[in-house]
Design a protein around this motif. Structure first.
Motif, PDB file in Angstrom:
ATOM      1  N   VAL A 145       0.831  -1.000   0.042  1.00 36.93           N
ATOM      2  CA  VAL A 145       0.071   0.045   0.023  1.00 36.93           C
ATOM      3  C   VAL A 145       0.879   1.315  -0.061  1.00 36.93           C
ATOM      4  CG1 VAL A 145      -1.779   1.280   1.348  1.00 36.93           C
ATOM      5  CG2 VAL A 145      -1.839  -1.041   1.294  1.00 36.93           C
ATOM      6  N   ARG A 146       0.675   2.099  -0.767  1.00 39.89           N
ATOM      7  CA  ARG A 146       1.461   3.396  -1.004  1.00 39.89           C
ATOM      8  C   ARG A 146       0.740   4.477  -0.229  1.00 39.89           C
ATOM      9  NH1 ARG A 146       3.152   0.383  -5.198  1.00 39.89           N
ATOM     10  NH2 ARG A 146       5.086   0.345  -5.734  1.00 39.89           N
ATOM     11  N   LEU A 147       1.407   5.357   0.607  1.00 35.88           N
ATOM     12  CA  LEU A 147       0.874   6.683   1.202  1.00 35.88           C
ATOM     13  C   LEU A 147       1.491   7.719   0.311  1.00 35.88           C
ATOM     14  CD1 LEU A 147       0.876   5.550   5.040  1.00 35.88           C
ATOM     15  CD2 LEU A 147      -1.005   5.401   3.200  1.00 35.88           C
ATOM     16  N   GLU A 148       0.733   8.095  -0.527  1.00 30.81           N
ATOM     17  CA  GLU A 148       1.295   9.376  -1.309  1.00 30.81           C
ATOM     18  C   GLU A 148       0.775  10.794  -1.105  1.00 30.81           C
ATOM     19  OE1 GLU A 148       2.295   6.913  -5.357  1.00 30.81           O
ATOM     20  OE2 GLU A 148       0.211   7.172  -4.861  1.00 30.81           O
ATOM     21  N   GLN A 149      -0.161  10.632  -0.238  1.00 33.55           N
ATOM     22  CA  GLN A 149      -0.644  12.294   0.121  1.00 33.55           C
ATOM     23  C   GLN A 149      -0.012  12.765   1.306  1.00 33.55           C
ATOM     24  OE1 GLN A 149      -4.687  12.728   1.165  1.00 33.55           O
ATOM     25  NE2 GLN A 149      -4.630  14.882   1.410  1.00 33.55           N
ATOM     26  N   ASN A 150       0.809  13.937   0.924  1.00 30.04           N
ATOM     27  CA  ASN A 150       1.638  14.640   2.087  1.00 30.04           C
ATOM     28  C   ASN A 150       1.062  15.851   2.497  1.00 30.04           C
ATOM     29  OD1 ASN A 150       3.690  17.061   2.365  1.00 30.04           O
ATOM     30  ND2 ASN A 150       4.939  15.466   2.402  1.00 30.04           N
ATOM     31  N   TYR A 151       1.021  15.880   4.026  1.00 36.30           N
ATOM     32  CA  TYR A 151       0.515  16.842   4.752  1.00 36.30           C
ATOM     33  C   TYR A 151       1.298  18.026   5.272  1.00 36.30           C
ATOM     34  CZ  TYR A 151      -3.467  13.581   4.802  1.00 36.30           C
ATOM     35  OH  TYR A 151      -4.480  12.619   4.281  1.00 36.30           O
ATOM     36  N   ARG A 152       2.669  17.930   4.649  1.00 37.70           N
ATOM     37  CA  ARG A 152       3.710  18.922   5.107  1.00 37.70           C
ATOM     38  C   ARG A 152       4.070  19.940   4.396  1.00 37.70           C
ATOM     39  NH1 ARG A 152       8.469  15.358   7.087  1.00 37.70           N
ATOM     40  NH2 ARG A 152       7.102  14.887   8.470  1.00 37.70           N
ATOM     41  N   SER A 153       3.881  19.768   2.946  1.00 34.64           N
ATOM     42  CA  SER A 153       4.558  20.545   1.978  1.00 34.64           C
ATOM     43  C   SER A 153       3.565  21.037   0.954  1.00 34.64           C
ATOM     44  CB  SER A 153       5.640  20.231   1.315  1.00 34.64           C
ATOM     45  OG  SER A 153       6.862  19.629   2.415  1.00 34.64           O
ATOM     46  N   THR A 154       3.894  22.305   0.219  1.00 32.52           N
ATOM     47  CA  THR A 154       3.120  22.569  -0.976  1.00 32.52           C
ATOM     48  C   THR A 154       3.456  21.886  -2.218  1.00 32.52           C
ATOM     49  OG1 THR A 154       4.803  24.312  -1.691  1.00 32.52           O
ATOM     50  CG2 THR A 154       3.038  25.011  -0.020  1.00 32.52           C
ATOM     51  N   SER A 155       2.567  21.917  -3.252  1.00 32.33           N
ATOM     52  CA  SER A 155       2.678  21.234  -4.319  1.00 32.33           C
ATOM     53  C   SER A 155       4.089  21.323  -5.198  1.00 32.33           C
ATOM     54  CB  SER A 155       1.693  21.527  -5.403  1.00 32.33           C
ATOM     55  OG  SER A 155       0.554  20.988  -4.971  1.00 32.33           O
ATOM     56  N   ARG A 156       4.722  22.787  -5.039  1.00 30.04           N
ATOM     57  CA  ARG A 156       5.827  23.006  -5.726  1.00 30.04           C
ATOM     58  C   ARG A 156       6.845  22.356  -5.260  1.00 30.04           C
ATOM     59  NH1 ARG A 156       5.014  26.998  -9.328  1.00 30.04           N
ATOM     60  NH2 ARG A 156       3.218  28.467  -9.082  1.00 30.04           N
ATOM     61  N   ILE A 157       6.944  22.107  -3.767  1.00 34.22           N
ATOM     62  CA  ILE A 157       7.834  21.357  -3.261  1.00 34.22           C
ATOM     63  C   ILE A 157       8.003  19.978  -3.666  1.00 34.22           C
ATOM     64  CG2 ILE A 157       8.949  20.687  -0.793  1.00 34.22           C
ATOM     65  CD1 ILE A 157       8.105  23.056   0.189  1.00 34.22           C
ATOM     66  N   LEU A 158       6.770  19.362  -3.646  1.00 37.58           N
ATOM     67  CA  LEU A 158       6.434  17.821  -3.731  1.00 37.58           C
ATOM     68  C   LEU A 158       6.922  17.556  -5.444  1.00 37.58           C
ATOM     69  CD1 LEU A 158       3.534  17.037  -1.717  1.00 37.58           C
ATOM     70  CD2 LEU A 158       6.008  17.038  -1.138  1.00 37.58           C
ATOM     71  N   ASP A 159       6.528  18.774  -5.985  1.00 38.96           N
ATOM     72  CA  ASP A 159       6.907  18.259  -7.523  1.00 38.96           C
ATOM     73  C   ASP A 159       8.520  18.384  -7.812  1.00 38.96           C
ATOM     74  OD1 ASP A 159       4.291  18.331  -8.272  1.00 38.96           O
ATOM     75  OD2 ASP A 159       4.137  20.426  -8.789  1.00 38.96           O
ATOM     76  N   ALA A 160       8.927  19.323  -7.407  1.00 37.92           N
ATOM     77  CA  ALA A 160      10.350  19.356  -7.362  1.00 37.92           C
ATOM     78  C   ALA A 160      11.031  17.990  -6.705  1.00 37.92           C
ATOM     79  CB  ALA A 160      11.108  20.439  -6.611  1.00 37.92           C
ATOM     80  N   ALA A 161      10.743  17.500  -5.739  1.00 38.26           N
ATOM     81  CA  ALA A 161      11.020  16.437  -4.853  1.00 38.26           C
ATOM     82  C   ALA A 161      10.988  15.225  -5.846  1.00 38.26           C
ATOM     83  CB  ALA A 161      10.568  16.378  -3.609  1.00 38.26           C
ATOM     84  N   ASN A 162       9.654  14.941  -6.354  1.00 39.69           N
ATOM     85  CA  ASN A 162       9.477  13.981  -7.032  1.00 39.69           C
ATOM     86  C   ASN A 162      10.072  13.982  -8.448  1.00 39.69           C
ATOM     87  OD1 ASN A 162       7.379  12.793  -5.469  1.00 39.69           O
ATOM     88  ND2 ASN A 162       5.827  14.295  -6.331  1.00 39.69           N
ATOM     89  N   ALA A 163      10.474  15.069  -9.131  1.00 39.80           N
ATOM     90  CA  ALA A 163      11.259  15.264 -10.311  1.00 39.80           C
ATOM     91  C   ALA A 163      12.652  14.657  -9.926  1.00 39.80           C
ATOM     92  CB  ALA A 163      11.323  16.458 -10.850  1.00 39.80           C
ATOM     93  N   LEU A 164      13.229  15.025  -8.797  1.00 34.64           N
ATOM     94  CA  LEU A 164      14.691  14.590  -8.558  1.00 34.64           C
ATOM     95  C   LEU A 164      14.747  13.328  -8.339  1.00 34.64           C
ATOM     96  CD1 LEU A 164      17.564  15.920  -8.037  1.00 34.64           C
ATOM     97  CD2 LEU A 164      16.853  16.296  -5.790  1.00 34.64           C
TER      98      LEU A 164
END
Length: 642
Positions: free
Chosen positions: A285-304
């Motif tokens: 099971v994957r928990l992918e909803q983040n409650y800590r950061s904004t989308s821009r941070i997550l998009d950058a992290a996911n890309a990296l």
């Protein structure tokens, strides 16, 4: 039974993980996705919805704080004590097993646990008994060797050491003697707790069968941080008991291969990949909803992180909104980077923010030095999280003491600090004799050393070793006459043997000390530029001492600068920051070879280059965190690449 209180507030994926059928399950939980909450609710679900016996639940994590929090939250959910459950750290549960079954484990009933300092002292005693030169083979290096093999499940007899591998031969000998001494005295170090408890279960059929029948539900937090012996311990406990109708125990593990950062201390990321192979019928099971950061941070992290081809795979997302666009700052070098960080922090505080809302993250503790200096200039209070400020660190104080003696031979504090550092055979009895000479003659320890030799007060080995130390300092001073400040520092560190001495400590500690010494040379280079001290016409070395003394005084002032116990900026390594949250976060030193570290030599090479070869450097600035107070329209994360 009404179990809505267990499921209320969980998102769909969290509910899926909590209510999964009894069996092996791997929960791949991204950062900020609520993994601890899910684990706690899973325990409550097993007890209340699945009818599991609380005594049949074993939950392990990695820190006492996390274990206490987990137990407290379970008790609140169940509205009652959870004493029957075994909830604790790997070491804590292993200790509990050994206390209960000390006889089967081959231990005395009142066996003693060695903390890290106790273990180091015992290893030093072993090295002296074996007549192993600790200057050549530091005790900390031997401790690292012993613990690393225990983490892999190897006793001294299992360590392979070819005759040509002197490192392994010497340390296996130390391991054997240390193991014998511990067995004789009933002593158990931290690594031994896990190794011996694994052997206890593996080698005692009745005990193993008992605990396999008892613990039908095993829950593991931070699974990506398990090492070899912990993984083996779980496999033994969860396996099916031959001839039993119960089958294997159910392992419910939560972790994230993207957050595996403790490989340097034995953690095996491979464990989370092998879980699906070594345990039957593993669901994910994957928990992918983040409650800590904004989308821009997550998009950058996911890309990296998406560039890692060997990850299990997930894509973090959030409902917190896009957030402010990422800004890029180009720093000229590490000094410019520190100025940027200090200026932004000063602005945050002047706008009404608290210093303790700010965190500075870096890969290596050596990087804190330039930021500390920038903060001191702008009167920004700061605190080194889990460590010492740069000029307070052991290896830095040692190097500064040598530099002080080069400039001022009669500095007694410096003399006492390094007269036997690195060890050169000048023991406490000899130092006491020097103090007695100094008192009776009314002179410094340096002069006492010279007079003690000249007047034959010091005899034999004492005279030889003290004389060698005096000559060492004089030789360094002669060799650095007319040298630049950073060359004096480098010569002191290398010629004194400090670099080799501290680098041999082994593991992360030895690397950190080495990087700090290299950063001290950089600090001297930046302090003195490329200026060279002129040689005085009188032959005195007053002119040589001027800039050197100025630097030493500045270092002393920075080391002793008063910091209040009030709010302060938190400065820490990336490893220390795991799980913490701050409204304003700076990531410093995001440069090739330093972060990520390229290996043993990479960090040191980067430390030597910082400030010496100015390079343009982009710095990212973007926003994160919970909804900020009105005075701060956005919360920010700054990432600097010098």
């Amino acid at each position: 039974m009404d179990v809505t209180h267990i499921l209320d507030g969980l998102n769909d994926r969290q509910r899926e993980a909590v209510t999964a059928p009894v069996g092996n399950l791997l929960v791949v939980a991204g950062a900020g996705s609520g993994k601890t909450r899910v684990l706690v609710h899973r325990i409550a679900w097993l007890v209340e919805a699945q009818g599991a016996s609380p005594g049949g639940v074993l939950a392990v994590t990695f820190t006492n704080k996390a274990a206490a929090e987990m137990r407290g939250r379970v008790e609140r959910l169940l509205e009652g004590p959870a004493r029957a459950m075994w909830v604790g750290t790997f070491h804590g549960i292993a200790h509990r097993l050994l206390r209960m079954h000390w006889r089967e484990a081959g231990l005395p009933e009142n066996f003693q646990i060695l903390d890290a300092d106790d273990q180091l002292r015992l290893v030093k005693r072993v090295l002296r008994t074996l007549d192993i030169d600790e200057q050549k083979w530091p005790a900390r290096q031997a401790v690292w060797f012993i613990n690393s093999h225990k983490d892999e499940g190897r006793r001294a007899k299992d360590v392979k050491a070819e005759d040509h591998d002197l490192f392994a031969v010497v340390h296996r000998q130390a391991y054997e003697a240390y193991e014998a001494l511990c067995n004789q005295g009933g002593l158990v170090d931290f690594a031994e707790l896990l190794l011996r408890s694994h052997e206890l279960l593996r080698d005692n059929d009745d005990l193993r069968a008992h605990y396999r029948r008892r613990f039908r539900h095993l829950l593991v937090d931070e699974f990506q941080d398990t090492n070899s012996i912990q993984y083996a311990w779980l496999r033994v406990l969860a396996a099916a008991e031959p001839g039993s109708s119960l089958g294997p125990g159910a392992v419910w593990a939560v972790g994230d291969d993207d957050q595996s950062i403790y490989g340097w201390r034995g953690a095996k990321i491979q464990n989370i990949h092998d879980f699906q192979k070594d345990f039957a019928a593993v669901d994910i099971v994957r928990l992918e909803q983040n409650y800590r950061s904004t989308s821009r941070i997550l998009d950058a992290a996911n890309a990296l992180i998406g560039n890692n081809a060997e990850r299990l795979g997930k894509n973090l997302w959030t409902q917190a909104g896009q957030g402010t666009p990422i800004l890029v700052y180009s720093g000229y070098n590490d000094l410019d980077e520190a100025r940027f960080i200090a200026d932004r922090t000063r602005r945050w505080i002047d706008d009404g923010g608290s210093p303790d809302e700010v965190a500075i993250l870096y890969r290596s503790n050596a990087q804190s030095r330039v930021v500390e200096e920038a903060f001191l200039r702008l009167d920004i209070p700061y605190r080194i999280y889990g460590g010492l400020r740069f000029f307070e660190r052991l290896e830095i104080r040692n190097a500064l003491a040598y530099m002080r003696l080069v400039s001022q031979r009669h500095a007694d504090v410096a003399f006492e600090r390094v007269v036997n550092t690195p060890p050169r055979g000048i023991g406490g009895v000899t130092v006491d004799a020097l103090r007695a000479i100094a008192r009776s003659h009314g002179v410094s320890l340096w002069q006492a050393a010279k007079e003690g030799i000249a007047q034959d007060i010091l005899k034999g080995r004492a005279a030889t070793t003290v004389g060698a130390f005096v000559k060492l300092i004089d030789d360094i001073a002669t060799a650095t006459d007319g040298a630049a400040l950073h060359e004096i520092a480098e010569h002191c560190i290398d010629t004194s043997g400090l670099m080799e001495y501290h680098a041999k400590e082994g593991g992360e500690r030895g690397m950190a000390r080495k990087e700090n010494l290299e950063e001290l040379v950089t600090a001297c280079r930046q302090f003195g530029g490329d200026l060279v001290f002129p040689v005085a016409e009188t032959g005195e070395d007053d002119s040589q001492g001027s800039e050197l003394d100025e630097f030493l005084d500045q270092a002393a002032l920075e080391s002793g600068d008063y910091q209040s116990g009030g709010p302060a900026v938190q400065m820490m390594t990336m490893h220390s920051a795991k799980g913490l949250e701050f409204p304003l976060v700076f990531m410093a030193g995001m440069e090739e070879g330093l972060f990520p570290n390229t290996g043993t030599a990479g960090g040191g090479a980067a430390a030597r280059l910082r400030g010496h070869h100015p390079r343009h450097a982009p710095a990212l600035l973007h926003l994160c965190g919970d909804p900020p107070p009105a005075r701060h329209p956005d919360q920010q994360l700054a990432v600097a690449f010098p």
